[in-house]
Design a protein around this motif. Structure first.
Motif, PDB file in Angstrom:
ATOM      1  N   SER A  15     -36.629 -28.346  -8.607  1.00 54.65           N
ATOM      2  CA  SER A  15     -37.283 -27.717  -7.465  1.00 54.65           C
ATOM      3  C   SER A  15     -36.874 -28.390  -6.163  1.00 54.65           C
ATOM      4  O   SER A  15     -36.320 -29.495  -6.146  1.00 54.65           O
ATOM      5  CB  SER A  15     -38.801 -27.772  -7.643  1.00 54.65           C
ATOM      6  OG  SER A  15     -39.233 -29.124  -7.644  1.00 54.65           O
ATOM      7  N   ASN A  45     -34.146 -24.867  -4.124  1.00 51.19           N
ATOM      8  CA  ASN A  45     -34.059 -25.303  -5.506  1.00 51.19           C
ATOM      9  C   ASN A  45     -32.578 -25.386  -5.868  1.00 51.19           C
ATOM     10  O   ASN A  45     -31.766 -24.606  -5.367  1.00 51.19           O
ATOM     11  CB  ASN A  45     -34.745 -24.313  -6.437  1.00 51.19           C
ATOM     12  CG  ASN A  45     -36.233 -24.223  -6.176  1.00 51.19           C
ATOM     13  OD1 ASN A  45     -36.866 -25.195  -5.768  1.00 51.19           O
ATOM     14  ND2 ASN A  45     -36.797 -23.050  -6.392  1.00 51.19           N
ATOM     15  N   SER A  91     -40.329 -30.684  -9.938  1.00 51.04           N
ATOM     16  CA  SER A  91     -40.251 -29.912 -11.177  1.00 51.04           C
ATOM     17  C   SER A  91     -38.808 -29.792 -11.626  1.00 51.04           C
ATOM     18  O   SER A  91     -37.903 -29.632 -10.801  1.00 51.04           O
ATOM     19  CB  SER A  91     -40.820 -28.510 -10.977  1.00 51.04           C
ATOM     20  OG  SER A  91     -42.176 -28.556 -10.627  1.00 51.04           O
ATOM     21  N   THR A  92     -38.624 -29.864 -12.931  1.00 48.42           N
ATOM     22  CA  THR A  92     -37.298 -29.684 -13.512  1.00 48.42           C
ATOM     23  C   THR A  92     -37.392 -28.760 -14.716  1.00 48.42           C
ATOM     24  O   THR A  92     -38.468 -28.580 -15.297  1.00 48.42           O
ATOM     25  CB  THR A  92     -36.673 -31.019 -13.966  1.00 48.42           C
ATOM     26  OG1 THR A  92     -37.550 -31.655 -14.908  1.00 48.42           O
ATOM     27  CG2 THR A  92     -36.436 -31.955 -12.795  1.00 48.42           C
ATOM     28  N   TYR A  93     -36.255 -28.190 -15.086  1.00 44.86           N
ATOM     29  CA  TYR A  93     -36.210 -27.274 -16.227  1.00 44.86           C
ATOM     30  C   TYR A  93     -34.823 -27.387 -16.847  1.00 44.86           C
ATOM     31  O   TYR A  93     -33.825 -27.478 -16.129  1.00 44.86           O
ATOM     32  CB  TYR A  93     -36.487 -25.847 -15.764  1.00 44.86           C
ATOM     33  CG  TYR A  93     -36.608 -24.857 -16.887  1.00 44.86           C
ATOM     34  CD1 TYR A  93     -35.612 -23.906 -17.106  1.00 44.86           C
ATOM     35  CD2 TYR A  93     -37.714 -24.864 -17.729  1.00 44.86           C
ATOM     36  CE1 TYR A  93     -35.722 -22.997 -18.139  1.00 44.86           C
ATOM     37  CE2 TYR A  93     -37.822 -23.954 -18.757  1.00 44.86           C
ATOM     38  CZ  TYR A  93     -36.820 -23.020 -18.958  1.00 44.86           C
ATOM     39  OH  TYR A  93     -36.931 -22.122 -19.987  1.00 44.86           O
TER      40      TYR A  93
END
Length: 124
Positions: A52, A33, A57-59
């Motif tokens: 990720s 990640n 996936s992202t944040y």
């Protein structure tokens, strides 16, 4: 030897855009990640965005949500941070970091490897 090398920083006017890149070597990039962090003068290093290992996936930190976009190209061992609608308060040294695993994490202490940073300065 693991190396993360950031590029793309510079001076931009408020409202402008920049794209940061971070190219990794010495690791199996697709196992990690990746995160972007920043540190302004006199402040602690803070989380900006993470993605990720697969890119699925992202944040984002609330302060950049809707303005910044993190992406990656595993074939090029590179992670990107597209920064739009830049504000003077975005001025900082931006760092990329790598964390082996499958779950996105936020704390700086959780990351295994760090780049040397690239300066982003946003003028008003």
């Amino acid at each position: 030897q693991v190396q993360l090398v950031e590029s793309g920083g510079g001076l931009v006017q408020a409202g402008g855009s920049l794209r940061l890149s971070c190219t990794a070597s010495g690791i199996t990039f697709s196992y990690y990640n990746m995160g972007w962090f920043r540190q302004a003068p006199g402040k602690e290093r803070e989380f900006v965005a993470a993605i990720s290992y697969s890119g699925g996936s992202t944040y984002y930190a609330d302060s950049v949500k809707g303005r910044f976009t993190i992406s990656r190209d595993n074939a090029k061992n590179t992670v990107y941070l597209q920064m739009n609608s830049l504000k003077p308060e975005d001025t900082a040294v931006f760092y990329c970091a790598a964390k082996r695993g499958t779950i996105i994490v936020v704390p700086t202490t959780s990351y295994d490897y760090w780049g040397q940073g690239t300066q982003v300065t946003v003028s008003s």
